[in-house]
Design an enzyme around this catalytic site. Structure first.
Site, PDB file in Angstrom:
ATOM      1  N   SER A 106      35.289  31.762  39.911  1.00  0.00           N
ATOM      2  CA  SER A 106      35.354  30.324  39.633  1.00  0.00           C
ATOM      3  C   SER A 106      34.594  29.506  40.683  1.00  0.00           C
ATOM      4  CB  SER A 106      36.801  29.848  39.608  1.00  0.00           C
ATOM      5  OG  SER A 106      37.541  30.574  38.661  1.00  0.00           O
TER       6      SER A 106
HETATM    7  N1  SAH Z   1      40.103  33.488  39.570  1.00  0.00           N
HETATM    8  C1  SAH Z   1      39.023  34.409  39.323  1.00  0.00           C
HETATM    9  C2  SAH Z   1      38.314  33.975  38.072  1.00  0.00           C
HETATM   10  C3  SAH Z   1      37.998  35.134  37.238  1.00  0.00           C
HETATM   11  S1  SAH Z   1      37.402  34.748  35.622  1.00  0.00           S
HETATM   12  C4  SAH Z   1      38.097  34.456  40.510  1.00  0.00           C
HETATM   13  O1  SAH Z   1      38.172  33.554  41.354  1.00  0.00           O
HETATM   14  O2  SAH Z   1      37.295  35.380  40.613  1.00  0.00           O
HETATM   15  C5  SAH Z   1      38.874  34.996  34.662  1.00  0.00           C
HETATM   16  C6  SAH Z   1      39.511  36.351  34.751  1.00  0.00           C
HETATM   17  O3  SAH Z   1      40.571  36.353  33.789  1.00  0.00           O
HETATM   18  C7  SAH Z   1      38.607  37.506  34.391  1.00  0.00           C
HETATM   19  O4  SAH Z   1      38.619  38.448  35.431  1.00  0.00           O
HETATM   20  C8  SAH Z   1      39.211  38.068  33.123  1.00  0.00           C
HETATM   21  O5  SAH Z   1      39.093  39.468  32.982  1.00  0.00           O
HETATM   22  C9  SAH Z   1      40.672  37.660  33.254  1.00  0.00           C
HETATM   23  N2  SAH Z   1      41.400  37.616  32.001  1.00  0.00           N
HETATM   24  C10 SAH Z   1      40.971  37.197  30.787  1.00  0.00           C
HETATM   25  N3  SAH Z   1      41.931  37.330  29.865  1.00  0.00           N
HETATM   26  C11 SAH Z   1      43.017  37.829  30.515  1.00  0.00           C
HETATM   27  C12 SAH Z   1      44.322  38.205  30.101  1.00  0.00           C
HETATM   28  N4  SAH Z   1      44.737  38.085  28.835  1.00  0.00           N
HETATM   29  N5  SAH Z   1      45.170  38.683  31.033  1.00  0.00           N
HETATM   30  C13 SAH Z   1      44.785  38.832  32.320  1.00  0.00           C
HETATM   31  N6  SAH Z   1      43.565  38.515  32.770  1.00  0.00           N
HETATM   32  C14 SAH Z   1      42.677  38.022  31.881  1.00  0.00           C
END
Ligand code: SAH
Length: 228
Positions: A79
């Site tokens: 993010s």
């Molecule tokens: N906060 C993270 C952002 C990652 S992007 C950072 O700072 O790096 C969002 C993440 O949510 C991804 O890794 C994706 O795989 C995860 N995600 C998407 N759907 C999900 C679900 N149903 N349960 C758990 N994680 C999920």
């Protein structure tokens, strides 16, 4: 010289990034965040001292202190710093955040920021290799108040509820019902919702009632069902 998480010369006391060349660029990022309205000094301090470049592949590390979301593999993104700061600030201001659930561990960067702001953090991710990498990074950074789960955020973490706060870092088209029922009384959830058009929402629980407040426009990867 840039250190990587696996570099033996880096010790765990180096969470502050002491000896790193990027301190000035990091200060500039903090100025950008305050310029965008982030105010909570606790949030700004952990953003200042957390080495975001350690959450990226070596090839992208030089862009770590830009206020941009960046790829972390598996079609996912780390993010944007503004988003991480804003969501953290909102969560702290909206509930007594003692025990917090994060959905979407991704790179572990938001996890690392939150873990320094709340006593107990639980984080879940549907893509196992991302979860494992994030866990490894946080352990190297001596972050020990986090519990990890390879699981589907749509279901939340029923065995560990209730949560004072829930932060979701991927966008569903609707608020997942199971998640909101895992909030403690007075607890709050910060979550982006929507498909083509997304908004960051704050949901607050009062008994069996959930109040919803629209915060601002958002742009997250979708919350997806099922595990990888
Ligand atoms: N906060 C993270 C952002 C990652 S992007 C950072 O700072 O790096 C969002 C993440 O949510 C991804 O890794 C994706 O795989 C995860 N995600 C998407 N759907 C999900 C679900 N149903 N349960 C758990 N994680 C999920």
């Amino acid at each position: 010289m840039r250190y990587s998480v696996t570099d033996p010369k880096r010790n765990t006391a180096n969470r502050q990034g002491i000896g790193m060349t990027s301190q000035r660029t990091r200060e500039r990022l903090i100025e950008v965040l305050t310029g965008l309205g982030v105010q909570d000094p606790r949030v700004l301090e952990v953003m200042r001292s957390t080495p975001r470049h350690l959450f990226l592949d070596e090839a992208l590390a030089h862009r770590a202190y830009e206020d941009k979301s960046l790829p972390i593999g598996h079609n996912q993104t780390l993010s944007r710093p503004y988003t991480v700061a804003r969501m953290s600030e909102l969560l702290l201001a909206s509930c007594a955040a003692q025990k917090v659930l994060e959905v979407g561990t991704g790179s572990g960067y938001q996890t690392c920021i939150l873990a320094q702001l709340v006593p107990k953090l639980l984080t879940m991710e549907r893509i196992e290799p991302l979860l494992e990498r994030a866990k490894h990074r946080l352990q190297r950074l001596a972050i020990h108040n986090v519990v990890y789960k390879h699981g589907d955020g749509y279901e939340g973490w029923p065995a560990r509820e209730p949560f004072d706060g829930i932060m979701v870092t991927a966008a569903p088209s609707q608020i997942p019902k199971a998640l909101q029922w895992q909030l403690a009384e007075g607890g709050c959830m910060i979550i982006p919702v929507g498909e083509d058009e997304q908004h960051l929402l704050k949901i607050t629980r009062s008994g069996n009632h959930f109040s919803k407040q629209k915060i601002e426009a958002a742009n997250f990867v979708p919350l997806v069902n099922g595990l990888i």
